[in-house]
Write an enzyme that holds these catalytic residues in place. Structure first.
Site, PDB file in Angstrom:
ATOM      1  N   ARG A 271      -7.337  -7.582   5.086  1.00 22.12           N
ATOM      2  CA  ARG A 271      -7.699  -8.687   4.148  1.00 22.12           C
ATOM      3  C   ARG A 271      -6.402  -9.594   4.216  1.00 22.12           C
ATOM      4  O   ARG A 271      -4.970  -9.113   3.806  1.00 22.12           O
ATOM      5  CB  ARG A 271      -8.003  -8.263   2.874  1.00 22.12           C
TER       6      ARG A 271
ATOM      7  N   HIS B 268      -5.642  -8.840  -3.369  1.00 24.69           N
ATOM      8  CA  HIS B 268      -6.955  -7.964  -3.785  1.00 24.69           C
ATOM      9  C   HIS B 268      -8.107  -8.643  -4.456  1.00 24.69           C
ATOM     10  O   HIS B 268      -9.308  -8.838  -4.024  1.00 24.69           O
ATOM     11  CB  HIS B 268      -6.287  -6.783  -4.597  1.00 24.69           C
TER      12      HIS B 268
ATOM     13  N   TYR C 208       3.605  -5.693  -3.152  1.00 24.83           N
ATOM     14  CA  TYR C 208       3.534  -4.380  -2.406  1.00 24.83           C
ATOM     15  C   TYR C 208       3.329  -4.318  -0.886  1.00 24.83           C
ATOM     16  O   TYR C 208       3.307  -3.117  -0.422  1.00 24.83           O
ATOM     17  CB  TYR C 208       2.375  -3.653  -2.921  1.00 24.83           C
TER      18      TYR C 208
END
Ligand code: TPP
Length: 357
Positions: free
Chosen positions: A254, A258, A267
């Protein structure tokens, strides 16, 4: 045992847009490739629009899938009307390809019950938010279809993180034992929110998890729509012919966060997404393929983009035209028969409305 060797990534069209003639023995028609491109472009444009709408405050938190279009569109095209689709919260490229209306899709993102209602004749479950719960629904429905002697199949979507849930293992075991006609379609996008697959599992692949249940399993390039379509079709045929379930691991990525409530730079290095946009992107791959065949048509692209823009804008206007929801609806759709606690809450709300509280 080297699982990466045991489960090599199957690819039909590589990153340079070249057809792997070992995999593809027959002809690939221009119409098929253009249809793939159009459906992926439609999905991508809808996704971008939704992110913008969320930023403008016109829809709520939104879950984007940009980068995963080939996995979702290619697999959705492999099932037929009458089959069952079980999406997670990230799989609206699949549901819109299978026939879910864009208006209702938008209604989902403003929290409306209508958002979960598919068009007549399309068996699309509402998106599952509790991770992996949909694998059990898909397996059970497929088993019911088998008991009714139909040739209907279930196609269920889930992420890499879902394979660490008990429901994943229960679903696979049940489907294997009872030979449920279900296709387990995993999109391995490398992350469960902020947790990379290496930190979440010792398995080198998701596909190998099917071995424990004696389920035929395959690892494919999830950004290669031809591979996704052909391999999902094979799995669907196996299920239809009474040969039981298949596990497909579509390796993908992706590009974005998220959800619109997440910041991926906390992250991971987002320059990886920029690199992939220019190398492994599913739409770019078909563009390269079409250019090599001298079939890239800018005029067709401009017309297609215009048609999609019009379709999305019409759906948006329809969504924004729907009258506001009544608060009472909050209590109506939880259970078929409301529990006493819900009745109590409804009563409380009604007394506020009557000015008694
Ligand atoms: C049962 C359950 N546990 C935790 C969560 C919180 N949660 C939401 S998304 C997510 C990550 C899922 O990752 P993955 O299965 O890889 O799917 P992706 O979001 O990458 O598509 C988690 C843990 C949840 N929704 N349901």
């Amino acid at each position: 045992m080297d699982m990466l060797k045991q489960f090599p990534i199957t690819q039909y069209i590589n990153e340079e847009g070249e057809l792997n003639t070992n995999e593809m023995k027959g002809e690939v028609s221009l119409d098929l490739i253009k249809m793939f491109y159009q459906k992926m472009l439609r999905a991508r444009m809808m996704d971008k629009k939704c992110v913008n709408l969320q930023r403008q405050g016109r829809i709520g938190t939104y879950v984007q899938y940009e980068g995963q279009e080939a996995a979702q569109v290619g697999s959705a095209l492999a099932i037929e009307e009458g089959d069952w689709m079980f999406p997670s919260y990230r799989d609206h490229a699949a549901t819109m390809t299978f026939g879910h209306s864009l208006r209702n899709l938008l209604l989902y993102w403003v929290g409306r019950i209508e958002g979960g209602i598919p068009p007549e004749g399309k068996n699309i479950f509402p998106p599952a938010v509790p991770i992996a719960s949909q694998l059990l629904h898909a397996t059970g429905v497929a088993w019911a279809e088998k008991k009714k002697n139909t040739d209907r199949v279930s196609l269920v979507y889930f992420g890499d993180g879902a394979t660490s849930e008990g429901d994943f293992h229960e679903g696979l075991n049940f489907a294997s034992v009872f030979r449920s006609p279900v296709v387990f379609f995993n999109q391995n996008n490398g992350y469960a929110i902020s947790v990379p697959t290496e930190k979440q599992m010792n398995s080198k692949t998701i596909a190998q998890k099917g071995l424990g249940y004696d389920i035929p399993s395959i690892r494919i390039d999830g950004n290669d729509i031809l591979a996704v379509f052909m391999e999902t079709q094979k799995a669907v045929e196996r299920a239809r012919n009474g040969e039981g379930p298949t596990l497909i691991e579509a390796v993908t990525w992706r590009y974005g966060a998220h959800t619109t409530a997440d910041d991926p730079s906390k992250y991971r290095d987002q320059s990886e997404s920029d690199r992939r946009r220019t190398t492994t992107d599913p739409l770019l791959r078909l563009e390269k393929y079409l250019k090599q065949q001298n079939n890239w048509d800018e005029e067709w692209l401009a017309e297609t983009e215009q048609e999609i823009t019009d379709e999305i804008n019409t759906a948006l206007a329809e969504m924004e035209d729907v009258p506001e929801a009544e608060i009472e609806q909050l209590f109506s759709h939880v259970f078929e028969k409301p529990t006493w606690t819900i009745e109590q809450q409804r009563e409380h709300h009604m007394s506020i409305k009557r000015g008694q509280v």
